[in-house]
Design a protein around this motif. Structure first.
Motif, PDB file in Angstrom:
ATOM      1  N   LEU A 250      22.303  38.417  10.392  1.00 43.29           N
ATOM      2  CA  LEU A 250      23.706  38.649  10.414  1.00 43.29           C
ATOM      3  C   LEU A 250      24.434  36.887  10.420  1.00 43.29           C
ATOM      4  O   LEU A 250      25.097  36.283   9.662  1.00 43.29           O
ATOM      5  CB  LEU A 250      24.745  39.370  10.797  1.00 43.29           C
TER       6      LEU A 250
ATOM      7  N   GLU B 213      36.100  34.025   9.809  1.00 40.94           N
ATOM      8  CA  GLU B 213      34.748  34.461   8.936  1.00 40.94           C
ATOM      9  C   GLU B 213      33.799  35.307  10.020  1.00 40.94           C
ATOM     10  O   GLU B 213      32.605  35.578   9.469  1.00 40.94           O
ATOM     11  CB  GLU B 213      33.938  33.216   8.655  1.00 40.94           C
TER      12      GLU B 213
ATOM     13  N   LEU C 141      34.076  37.543  11.873  1.00 38.14           N
ATOM     14  CA  LEU C 141      34.555  38.182  11.686  1.00 38.14           C
ATOM     15  C   LEU C 141      34.432  39.082  10.973  1.00 38.14           C
ATOM     16  O   LEU C 141      33.738  40.612  10.687  1.00 38.14           O
ATOM     17  CB  LEU C 141      36.528  38.818  12.080  1.00 38.14           C
ATOM     18  N   ASP C 142      34.720  39.028   9.599  1.00 35.95           N
ATOM     19  CA  ASP C 142      33.714  39.449   8.143  1.00 35.95           C
ATOM     20  C   ASP C 142      32.986  39.465   8.411  1.00 35.95           C
ATOM     21  O   ASP C 142      32.294  40.415   7.522  1.00 35.95           O
ATOM     22  CB  ASP C 142      34.510  38.127   7.544  1.00 35.95           C
ATOM     23  N   HIS C 143      31.434  38.614   8.938  1.00 35.49           N
ATOM     24  CA  HIS C 143      29.844  38.399   7.875  1.00 35.49           C
ATOM     25  C   HIS C 143      29.798  38.740   9.164  1.00 35.49           C
ATOM     26  O   HIS C 143      28.379  39.046   9.236  1.00 35.49           O
ATOM     27  CB  HIS C 143      29.878  37.619   7.200  1.00 35.49           C
TER      28      HIS C 143
ATOM     29  N   ARG D  97      22.833  34.248   8.200  1.00 35.05           N
ATOM     30  CA  ARG D  97      23.513  33.812   7.026  1.00 35.05           C
ATOM     31  C   ARG D  97      24.997  33.082   7.227  1.00 35.05           C
ATOM     32  O   ARG D  97      25.541  33.032   5.797  1.00 35.05           O
ATOM     33  CB  ARG D  97      23.740  35.422   6.531  1.00 35.05           C
ATOM     34  N   LEU D  98      25.712  33.730   8.216  1.00 35.12           N
ATOM     35  CA  LEU D  98      27.133  33.243   8.501  1.00 35.12           C
ATOM     36  C   LEU D  98      27.012  31.329   8.083  1.00 35.12           C
ATOM     37  O   LEU D  98      27.185  30.576   7.394  1.00 35.12           O
ATOM     38  CB  LEU D  98      27.527  33.614   9.317  1.00 35.12           C
TER      39      LEU D  98
ATOM     40  N   ALA E  57      32.268  42.640  12.175  1.00 37.62           N
ATOM     41  CA  ALA E  57      32.807  43.789  10.947  1.00 37.62           C
ATOM     42  C   ALA E  57      31.416  44.431  10.404  1.00 37.62           C
ATOM     43  O   ALA E  57      31.889  45.904  10.479  1.00 37.62           O
ATOM     44  CB  ALA E  57      33.617  43.306   9.560  1.00 37.62           C
ATOM     45  N   PRO E  58      30.282  43.784   9.592  1.00 40.32           N
ATOM     46  CA  PRO E  58      29.729  44.568   9.544  1.00 40.32           C
ATOM     47  C   PRO E  58      28.593  45.637  10.999  1.00 40.32           C
ATOM     48  O   PRO E  58      28.720  46.808  10.380  1.00 40.32           O
ATOM     49  CB  PRO E  58      28.249  43.502   8.704  1.00 40.32           C
TER      50      PRO E  58
ATOM     51  N   TYR F 270      17.923  42.694  12.887  1.00 38.68           N
ATOM     52  CA  TYR F 270      18.755  42.305  11.312  1.00 38.68           C
ATOM     53  C   TYR F 270      20.458  42.153  11.906  1.00 38.68           C
ATOM     54  O   TYR F 270      21.384  40.946  11.308  1.00 38.68           O
ATOM     55  CB  TYR F 270      20.151  43.967  11.272  1.00 38.68           C
TER      56      TYR F 270
END
Lengths: 188, 188
Positions: B183, B155, B157-159, B186-187, B162-163, B179
């Motif tokens: 991220l 997760e 990595l994903d959120h 938010r996670l 990755a972005p 920003y």
């Protein structure tokens, strides 16, 4: 617009040259990979003059981007299912299928190649992103017009597309339908 | 373990060769980019025999991954600030600084190169991911031991990762501190 349509009318010489050049680029990407061929190589493979390519596309980076966009638009067109969740799930599933397919994450490979090839490459990369963002934005705008809450296009990039691309790149596959739908649901 | 430590003791011949080879790889990446040099090129630049490189690393892909990991571990070590939010914010800020720096998203370039270079490349890519995931997992495990809720490494990595990588790749920069923190928040 009229001139352009005329110049590219189906069956016309321009359309034929365009198709030959696109096919040559696709073949060369498959055989050598991005960064390992020139406009001269494309021209020779397509059986056209170098100058025809420069006149129409300007440079190799713009040509690569045109080929990638044509392919993206054919294989992952922006859907219109009537709901935002439906549109984004359909779009995400198309992208997942495409980037786990035989050609892999071709857009990522292109973006990496463009990012390392100077100002023309960066411009071509920005054009590619702008065009796909514009298409995605129209999906989001339609949702807002229907009264739905919609995220920004960049949030779709960050939390739906980016995770799928990175997982494919680092070999964390397959991208299951549950996983892909979950990315969309989590965002919405 | 002891043998390995002995073979690489500081100041020993092995350590010297290792440093020369790493430097040669770093130079060649800067000059030619991934995919555009061979073990022979590295050996010639480092002033060692090809066989020394094959004996120690096995193949070019494993050597590239070793160089990338050494660099990652030096520049983006996993932090230990006492809270999960602190650790992930610090880690994300390090990654953001690194991938927007002069060398760009080098790990992405490496991953793309490895993914296109056959079974050895895919193995090296998997090893790289496994080692960094193991490090990240230890951060998450420490958080759980303290009684904090922690996401899975994938997760992160994903959120978070990755972005940031995709934004850099597609030229959506800068990655502002707001920003990047956003991220992580938010996670969590």
């Amino acid at each position: 617009m009229n001139e352009r349509q005329q110049a590219r009318r189906p069956g016309g010489r321009s359309a034929r040259v365009g198709a030959q050049v696109h096919q040559a680029v696709t073949d060369l990407i498959g055989e050598r990979g991005y960064g390992n061929f020139t406009v001269g190589d494309v021209a020779a493979r397509a059986g056209v003059a170098d100058s025809s390519i420069y006149r129409r596309w300007g440079n190799l980076e713009a040509l690569l981007t045109d080929v990638a966009l044509t392919r993206l638009n054919a294989r992952s067109p922006m859907p219109d299912t009537g709901t935002l969740a439906g549109d984004l799930r359909t779009y995400a599933a198309q992208v997942a299928r495409e980037i786990t397919g035989p050609d892999g994450p071709a857009v990522l490979h292109l973006a990496v190649a463009l990012s390392g090839s100077g100002p023309q490459g960066r411009q071509a990369g920005a054009d590619l992103r702008a065009e796909r963002t514009r298409q995605l934005q129209s999906v989001l705008d339609r949702a807002r017009e229907r009264g739905e809450d919609a995220p920004d296009a960049l949030e779709v990039l960050d939390h739906v597309l980016a995770p799928m691309y990175l997982r494919v790149l680092f070999g964390v596959v397959p991208l299951t339908p549950d996983y892909v739908d979950g990315l969309v649901d989590r965002l919405l």
